[in-house]
Motif scaffolding. Sequence first.
Motif, PDB file in Angstrom:
ATOM      1  N   PHE A 105       0.830  -1.202   0.000  1.00  0.00           N
ATOM      2  CA  PHE A 105       0.000   0.000   0.000  1.00  0.00           C
ATOM      3  C   PHE A 105       0.866   1.255   0.000  1.00  0.00           C
ATOM      4  CE2 PHE A 105      -1.685   3.458   2.580  1.00  0.00           C
ATOM      5  CZ  PHE A 105      -2.889   3.726   1.956  1.00  0.00           C
ATOM      6  N   SER A 106       0.382   2.267  -0.691  1.00  0.00           N
ATOM      7  CA  SER A 106       0.921   3.612  -0.507  1.00  0.00           C
ATOM      8  C   SER A 106      -0.246   4.583  -0.656  1.00  0.00           C
ATOM      9  CB  SER A 106       2.014   3.931  -1.540  1.00  0.00           C
ATOM     10  OG  SER A 106       1.455   4.356  -2.772  1.00  0.00           O
ATOM     11  N   HIS A 107      -0.093   5.757  -0.096  1.00  0.00           N
ATOM     12  CA  HIS A 107      -1.175   6.743  -0.163  1.00  0.00           C
ATOM     13  C   HIS A 107      -1.393   7.254  -1.582  1.00  0.00           C
ATOM     14  CE1 HIS A 107      -1.891   6.918   4.118  1.00  0.00           C
ATOM     15  NE2 HIS A 107      -0.591   7.043   4.341  1.00  0.00           N
ATOM     16  N   LYS A 108      -0.444   6.963  -2.480  1.00  0.00           N
ATOM     17  CA  LYS A 108      -0.581   7.377  -3.873  1.00  0.00           C
ATOM     18  C   LYS A 108      -1.038   6.231  -4.772  1.00  0.00           C
ATOM     19  CE  LYS A 108       2.939  10.995  -3.477  1.00  0.00           C
ATOM     20  NZ  LYS A 108       4.218  11.530  -3.991  1.00  0.00           N
ATOM     21  N   GLY A 109      -1.265   5.051  -4.189  1.00  0.00           N
ATOM     22  CA  GLY A 109      -1.688   3.896  -4.976  1.00  0.00           C
ATOM     23  C   GLY A 109      -0.830   2.686  -4.679  1.00  0.00           C
ATOM     24  N   ASP A 110      -1.344   1.501  -4.970  1.00  0.00           N
ATOM     25  CA  ASP A 110      -0.615   0.266  -4.706  1.00  0.00           C
ATOM     26  C   ASP A 110       0.692   0.221  -5.497  1.00  0.00           C
ATOM     27  OD1 ASP A 110      -2.756  -0.322  -3.165  1.00  0.00           O
ATOM     28  OD2 ASP A 110      -3.523  -1.967  -4.391  1.00  0.00           O
ATOM     29  N   ILE A 111       1.697  -0.430  -4.903  1.00  0.00           N
ATOM     30  CA  ILE A 111       3.022  -0.538  -5.525  1.00  0.00           C
ATOM     31  C   ILE A 111       3.405  -2.007  -5.623  1.00  0.00           C
ATOM     32  CG2 ILE A 111       5.470   0.033  -5.331  1.00  0.00           C
ATOM     33  CD1 ILE A 111       4.659   2.465  -3.656  1.00  0.00           C
ATOM     34  N   ASP A 112       3.715  -2.476  -6.831  1.00  0.00           N
ATOM     35  CA  ASP A 112       4.271  -3.818  -7.026  1.00  0.00           C
ATOM     36  C   ASP A 112       5.776  -3.731  -6.858  1.00  0.00           C
ATOM     37  OD1 ASP A 112       1.797  -5.007  -7.610  1.00  0.00           O
ATOM     38  OD2 ASP A 112       1.912  -4.350  -9.694  1.00  0.00           O
ATOM     39  N   THR A 113       6.313  -4.532  -5.960  1.00  0.00           N
ATOM     40  CA  THR A 113       7.737  -4.407  -5.653  1.00  0.00           C
ATOM     41  C   THR A 113       8.299  -5.738  -5.166  1.00  0.00           C
ATOM     42  OG1 THR A 113       9.360  -3.122  -4.407  1.00  0.00           O
ATOM     43  CG2 THR A 113       7.351  -3.731  -3.263  1.00  0.00           C
ATOM     44  N   MET A 114       9.603  -5.769  -4.999  1.00  0.00           N
ATOM     45  CA  MET A 114      10.302  -6.922  -4.445  1.00  0.00           C
ATOM     46  C   MET A 114      10.962  -6.474  -3.149  1.00  0.00           C
ATOM     47  SD  MET A 114      11.343 -10.177  -5.007  1.00  0.00           S
ATOM     48  CE  MET A 114      11.418 -10.461  -6.793  1.00  0.00           C
ATOM     49  N   MET A 115      10.597  -7.111  -2.043  1.00  0.00           N
ATOM     50  CA  MET A 115      11.234  -6.817  -0.766  1.00  0.00           C
ATOM     51  C   MET A 115      11.069  -8.011   0.156  1.00  0.00           C
ATOM     52  SD  MET A 115       8.690  -4.200   1.324  1.00  0.00           S
ATOM     53  CE  MET A 115       8.781  -2.854   0.159  1.00  0.00           C
ATOM     54  N   THR A 116      11.848  -8.037   1.207  1.00  0.00           N
ATOM     55  CA  THR A 116      11.723  -9.121   2.171  1.00  0.00           C
ATOM     56  C   THR A 116      10.497  -8.865   3.047  1.00  0.00           C
ATOM     57  OG1 THR A 116      13.021  -8.069   3.912  1.00  0.00           O
ATOM     58  CG2 THR A 116      14.240  -9.318   2.236  1.00  0.00           C
ATOM     59  N   PRO A 117       9.883  -9.921   3.560  1.00  0.00           N
ATOM     60  CA  PRO A 117       8.746  -9.731   4.471  1.00  0.00           C
ATOM     61  C   PRO A 117       9.107  -8.882   5.688  1.00  0.00           C
ATOM     62  CG  PRO A 117       8.791 -11.992   3.694  1.00  0.00           C
ATOM     63  CD  PRO A 117      10.055 -11.349   3.202  1.00  0.00           C
ATOM     64  N   CYS A 118      10.357  -9.016   6.157  1.00  0.00           N
ATOM     65  CA  CYS A 118      10.783  -8.196   7.295  1.00  0.00           C
ATOM     66  C   CYS A 118      10.784  -6.716   6.919  1.00  0.00           C
ATOM     67  CB  CYS A 118      12.168  -8.627   7.760  1.00  0.00           C
ATOM     68  SG  CYS A 118      12.747  -7.735   9.226  1.00  0.00           S
ATOM     69  N   ASP A 119      11.300  -6.412   5.742  1.00  0.00           N
ATOM     70  CA  ASP A 119      11.303  -5.016   5.284  1.00  0.00           C
ATOM     71  C   ASP A 119       9.882  -4.494   5.078  1.00  0.00           C
ATOM     72  OD1 ASP A 119      14.029  -4.799   5.372  1.00  0.00           O
ATOM     73  OD2 ASP A 119      14.334  -5.288   3.252  1.00  0.00           O
ATOM     74  N   SER A 120       8.992  -5.387   4.648  1.00  0.00           N
ATOM     75  CA  SER A 120       7.606  -4.949   4.443  1.00  0.00           C
ATOM     76  C   SER A 120       6.963  -4.576   5.771  1.00  0.00           C
ATOM     77  CB  SER A 120       6.792  -6.039   3.747  1.00  0.00           C
ATOM     78  OG  SER A 120       6.494  -7.114   4.620  1.00  0.00           O
ATOM     79  N   ILE A 121       7.331  -5.287   6.854  1.00  0.00           N
ATOM     80  CA  ILE A 121       6.813  -4.935   8.174  1.00  0.00           C
ATOM     81  C   ILE A 121       7.306  -3.547   8.578  1.00  0.00           C
ATOM     82  CG2 ILE A 121       6.975  -5.500  10.636  1.00  0.00           C
ATOM     83  CD1 ILE A 121       6.915  -8.451   9.840  1.00  0.00           C
ATOM     84  N   LEU A 122       8.589  -3.291   8.376  1.00  0.00           N
ATOM     85  CA  LEU A 122       9.133  -1.963   8.674  1.00  0.00           C
ATOM     86  C   LEU A 122       8.479  -0.892   7.815  1.00  0.00           C
ATOM     87  CD1 LEU A 122      12.927  -2.834   9.057  1.00  0.00           C
ATOM     88  CD2 LEU A 122      11.431  -1.932  10.852  1.00  0.00           C
ATOM     89  N   TYR A 123       8.212  -1.252   6.550  1.00  0.00           N
ATOM     90  CA  TYR A 123       7.574  -0.293   5.639  1.00  0.00           C
ATOM     91  C   TYR A 123       6.194   0.101   6.160  1.00  0.00           C
ATOM     92  CZ  TYR A 123       5.108   1.427   1.505  1.00  0.00           C
ATOM     93  OH  TYR A 123       4.360   2.181   0.630  1.00  0.00           O
ATOM     94  N   TYR A 124       5.422  -0.900   6.598  1.00  0.00           N
ATOM     95  CA  TYR A 124       4.074  -0.600   7.079  1.00  0.00           C
ATOM     96  C   TYR A 124       4.081   0.107   8.429  1.00  0.00           C
ATOM     97  CZ  TYR A 124       1.642  -3.011   3.318  1.00  0.00           C
ATOM     98  OH  TYR A 124       1.139  -3.358   2.090  1.00  0.00           O
ATOM     99  N   LYS A 125       5.113  -0.118   9.223  1.00  0.00           N
ATOM    100  CA  LYS A 125       5.196   0.572  10.511  1.00  0.00           C
ATOM    101  C   LYS A 125       5.306   2.084  10.334  1.00  0.00           C
ATOM    102  CE  LYS A 125       5.098  -2.920  13.394  1.00  0.00           C
ATOM    103  NZ  LYS A 125       3.968  -3.102  14.323  1.00  0.00           N
ATOM    104  N   ARG A 126       5.906   2.507   9.241  1.00  0.00           N
ATOM    105  CA  ARG A 126       6.127   3.934   9.031  1.00  0.00           C
ATOM    106  C   ARG A 126       4.917   4.626   8.397  1.00  0.00           C
ATOM    107  NH1 ARG A 126      11.041   4.617   5.134  1.00  0.00           N
ATOM    108  NH2 ARG A 126      10.296   6.766   4.964  1.00  0.00           N
ATOM    109  N   LEU A 127       3.895   3.864   8.042  1.00  0.00           N
ATOM    110  CA  LEU A 127       2.703   4.458   7.446  1.00  0.00           C
ATOM    111  C   LEU A 127       1.740   4.914   8.542  1.00  0.00           C
ATOM    112  CD1 LEU A 127       2.011   1.982   4.495  1.00  0.00           C
ATOM    113  CD2 LEU A 127       3.073   4.241   4.402  1.00  0.00           C
ATOM    114  N   MET A 128       1.372   6.176   8.488  1.00  0.00           N
ATOM    115  CA  MET A 128       0.492   6.736   9.507  1.00  0.00           C
ATOM    116  C   MET A 128      -0.956   6.321   9.270  1.00  0.00           C
ATOM    117  SD  MET A 128       2.355   8.340  11.680  1.00  0.00           S
ATOM    118  CE  MET A 128       1.433   9.619  12.538  1.00  0.00           C
ATOM    119  N   ARG A 129      -1.688   6.254  10.350  1.00  0.00           N
ATOM    120  CA  ARG A 129      -3.099   5.859  10.307  1.00  0.00           C
ATOM    121  C   ARG A 129      -3.965   7.018  10.791  1.00  0.00           C
ATOM    122  NH1 ARG A 129      -2.137   0.230  10.749  1.00  0.00           N
ATOM    123  NH2 ARG A 129      -0.053  -0.021   9.862  1.00  0.00           N
ATOM    124  N   ALA A 130      -5.249   6.890  10.578  1.00  0.00           N
ATOM    125  CA  ALA A 130      -6.194   7.898  11.059  1.00  0.00           C
ATOM    126  C   ALA A 130      -7.574   7.273  11.114  1.00  0.00           C
ATOM    127  CB  ALA A 130      -6.197   9.131  10.139  1.00  0.00           C
TER     128      ALA A 130
END
Length: 799
Positions: free
Chosen positions: A450-475
Amino acid sequence: MAKTETLKKIGKKVTRQVSKVEKKVNTRKGVRRFWIIFFSPVALLLLLLLLTATGLFGRLPSFDDLENPKSNLATEIYAEDGQMIGSYFLQNRSYTSYDELAPSLVAALVATEDTRFYSHSGIDFLGLTRVALKTVILGQDQGGGSTISQQLAKNLYKTRESTVRPSGLLKYPTLIIFKLKDWITAVMLEYNYTKEEIIAMYLNTVEYGSNAFGIKSAARTFFNTTPDKLTPEQSAMLVAVVNAPTKYSPTRNPENAIARRNLVLSRMQSKGMISRVELDSLKILPIELDFRPVSHNEGAATYFREMLRLMMTADRPSRSGFANDWDYEQELRQWEANPLYGWCHKNRRSDGSEYNLYRDGLKIYTTINSRMQRYAEESLVEQLKNDVQPALDAQIRRTGRIFNNINKQEEADIILRSMKQTDRYRAYRGQKSDEEILKMFDEPTQMTVFSHKGDIDTMMTPCDSILYYKRLMRASFMAMEPGTGYVKAYVGGPSFKYFKYDMVKQGKRQIGSTVKPFVYTFGIDHLGLSPCTLVPNLPTTIETYNGMPWQPKEAGNIVYDGVLHPLWWGLANSRNNYSAWVMKQSQRPEPVADFIHRLGIHSYIDPVYALCLGTSDASLFEMVGAYGTYANRGVHVEPMFVVRVEDRQGNVISTFTPKTSDAISEQTAYTMIQMMKLVVNAGTGGRLSWGYGVRGEVGGKTGTSQGNADAWFMGVVPKLVGGAWVGGEDRSVHLTSGGEGSARALPVFGGFMQKVYADKSLGINPEDAFSFSPGMVGFDCAKVGYDPAQLPIDDEFFH
């Protein structure tokens, strides 16, 4: 000689007679053989029909089954303005009556599937003869010659279900038995239903592909319309796709779909249902879709729909499911007092069984306003996308840190805990060791994020994806009508597809300074204080039960100048020392905590003096309900979101009414509204006016928890109460500066109100006034010697 000749003549005559007799005998044998050959299959068929009718070859539907056919009908959820906002289903099917079908749809179906539908009684013998001759004589596969009634029998009553599927030569007798069951059931259907009802039942039963079952779902999925508004070419396409939903899918195989659609149109023309000119003009048209596949993860009010599902299907609360006695007891009270909580278990169908949201075709009429819901979703996403997330991203680039105020070990613990909560970890638990599973989290994987500008197809490790989602703000955001408690908009997060946790009702966070109006209300209602009570701008120290002094700090660089200011000034500027001063007058924190519960906060409030700063956790759902008390003359109305539930026939099963309780006096409510208006007009909520043009009768309160972990804003206008929360999934992910409620949460409410005011059809305007009884007493602090000129005006709030 003459005698000899005579005998010869007699012999010839006898021979001729014998020959004639033999011919007659042979003829009779032929006729007998003919009748035996002809009648044997007929007799066998009649015998098989009789045996089938008796149930020897499997159960046939009873008359009760015919009157009450069972099918998986989706439960539909409706907004207050009539818009269907979602459904719960195993098969996405909704019922449509014959009167709601476009004539072109009926014509296309009859022309394609059963041209003699109106002239037979369930079995088309002419059609069967044609199929038999072409199949036997010409060797052409002409199908089974099934009528619409026979197809309905097969689909609706599962006449071909069998635990044994014979192969080889045995399959032919089995197919004959299946066909006979179809025939008998079709005739029974024709006896029990009109032709129009059979047409409607058929169209409601069949599958159209793309998770659409029934014509209502198909029309909405492929064309975003209703069955009565289908055009001839749309009708032809939907009838065409029934034959093979995948092969003729307009999304997967558009060329096949066009060819099949045009074949249906040609059949309509050959039967005189459309003219040649119409056929020629329709065949050249492309298939224009407004494709909207139904998904629980997408569409309007996704968080609301999930919350409603969980509420209605909930089991009675069990102590084992709660961390403490308080939460369990509060939830148990809700179960006992709220008829919607566990509704499927508390209500029974006529046969004594529980209701099933996925099969019973219920209609749930909610209080959600579809336009307000859209405005709320848009406002929340806009604020995250354009303001909050860019600010956090910039902070992470500058500092190189995602988490704040925790050490490396605490960070590692958060990541490990998050790994163990994933589906990936659960799938391999018990099959692999923890070390092997965790190693998989370091292997690069193709994924969509997920990104606020639209879904992104990418290659990353599941661990990195967890860190990526941790930095996304919620409301989250919720709006409610204060007089009725009707929830008008409910947004639990930015994307239900990626973030399932609902931060309106499910999540609880520190409420920060949004608690302060509750504290001031206690002071006015129970301690005899007034908005004009003068308090020196000095630190407030309270001696706690253990003898230790407690003195709250202020947010930012605050100067204690000792100047006397009225209480309203302390609230408007969200001063901690003024809230602590009111708490000190109460002498004990327990009465204040009990009072806050009375306003509608069911979460546990730790009865300590620091509660005046909002150290306790509560949900946005509770907070909006509590603030509604002020706009409703002191009467608390528990937020509600369903007004009635109907069965598939439209019979009302349950109705729901607001649950109210007297919380504070009307005069106190009036006073607090005036004080919260000053928060907007002369305090921390000023951005609402100068930044978003939300003027008129509007009050509010900003809130920020410790370390900027949670940003809040609560807004009150005469006809709506709304609240917004902004924060990270983990409290350690937040803006270290500029994360206040006035900067990050207030814009969600402000953007929402801009859209609401712009939509005149909603009947909510800046000219609206709060409704209080005559005789309410205002306040004028000049009478107590307070000079308003002493008010320190910050240019930030007055532009």
